[in-house]
Design an enzyme around this catalytic site. Sequence first.
Site, PDB file in Angstrom:
ATOM      1  CB  SER B  16      -0.888   0.028   1.243  1.00  0.00           C
ATOM      2  OG  SER B  16      -1.919  -0.914   1.118  1.00  0.00           O
ATOM      3  CB  CYS B  17      -0.252   4.750  -0.400  1.00  0.00           C
ATOM      4  SG  CYS B  17       0.284   6.441  -0.056  1.00  0.00           S
ATOM      5  N   PRO B  18       2.769   4.443   1.094  1.00  0.00           N
ATOM      6  CG  PRO B  18       4.550   5.738   1.940  1.00  0.00           C
ATOM      7  CD  PRO B  18       3.442   4.793   2.366  1.00  0.00           C
ATOM      8  CG  LEU B  19       5.674   0.412   1.656  1.00  0.00           C
ATOM      9  CD1 LEU B  19       5.317  -0.938   2.252  1.00  0.00           C
ATOM     10  CD2 LEU B  19       7.130   0.734   1.939  1.00  0.00           C
ATOM     11  CG  ASP B  43      -1.937   1.540  -3.988  1.00  0.00           C
ATOM     12  OD1 ASP B  43      -3.168   1.691  -3.812  1.00  0.00           O
ATOM     13  OD2 ASP B  43      -1.086   2.402  -3.705  1.00  0.00           O
TER      14      ASP B  43
END
Lengths: 171, 78
Positions: B16-19, B43
Site C-alpha cells: 500500500s501507499c507509499p511503498l 494498489d
Amino acid sequence: MNNNDQKRMALIASKGTLDWAYPPFILASTAAAMDMEVGVFFTFYGLTLLNKEIDAKVAPHTNPAMPMKMPFGPKGFQNIEWPIPNVLMGNVPGFETMATSFMKKTFKNKGVATIEELRAICIESGVKMFGCQMTMDVFGFEQEQFVGGTDIAGAASFLEFAATADITLFV
Amino acid sequence: MSDINFDQKLDCRGLSCPLPVLKTKKAIDEMTVGTVLKMVSTDPGSKNDVTAWAKRTGNEILAAENDGTDFVYFIKKG
C-alpha cells in the site's frame, strides 16, 4: 533536476500515537522520494517517535471516529464495524493493547509499512529530524535515546528551515 | 500488455501507499539514465501516485496498463 527547482517541505510532528505517527513519516519519506528537501520537527508527544524503540499505541478512548474492526476472519467479518462504547474502550484493562495489536495486524494485512520501516527510509533518504529541546527538558528525554542523525533544535531553528519551505504542515 | 523492453523489474504487489513509490524511487536510483523499469502494483492509488512522482522527479512513464488486478508501469529513468 537542478537544485533551483528543488522543493522544500517542513513538518511538525506533535502526536505520538500509532495512528498519528503515520502521516509525518509517510509524507516525509514520499517527499524525499520526490527529490524534495525535508525537515521534520518532533515536538511534545511526537518526540517519542524519535526513540530508538518506538512504542506507539493507538488510543481508542476519546477517539470515537476510529472504526473497530477485526484483522482476521473472512472479508465480510473483517469489514464489520463493532459498536463498542467509548466508555468501555477507555476503562477495560488491556483494551488499548488489544486495539493496538489489531491495528498493526490490519496494517500488515493491507501491505502498509510499519512506522519503523518508514522512519528508516526517511533517515536513509536524508530527511532532517529535529528534536524539540524544550520538550526534552520537560519530559526528561536525552539525545542518546533517539535514533542517530537527530538534531536538537528549538522554535527558531525550525522557523529558519520553514521560512523557505514550499510546503509546511502541522501534524 | 505492451511488449516494451525493460531492464529491471520491480514487484510491488500487495503493498500500500507509499511503498510502491518509495520502492520505485529506490530501484530507479540504482539504474542508469535511459534504462527502463517495469513496476507491477496492486494498489489502485498507484495510478495517480506513480504519475505524480514521475512528473516531479523527471522520469518518464512510457506506458501504464491495468489488467483488472495488476497496474503495470514502464518507467524510463530521466
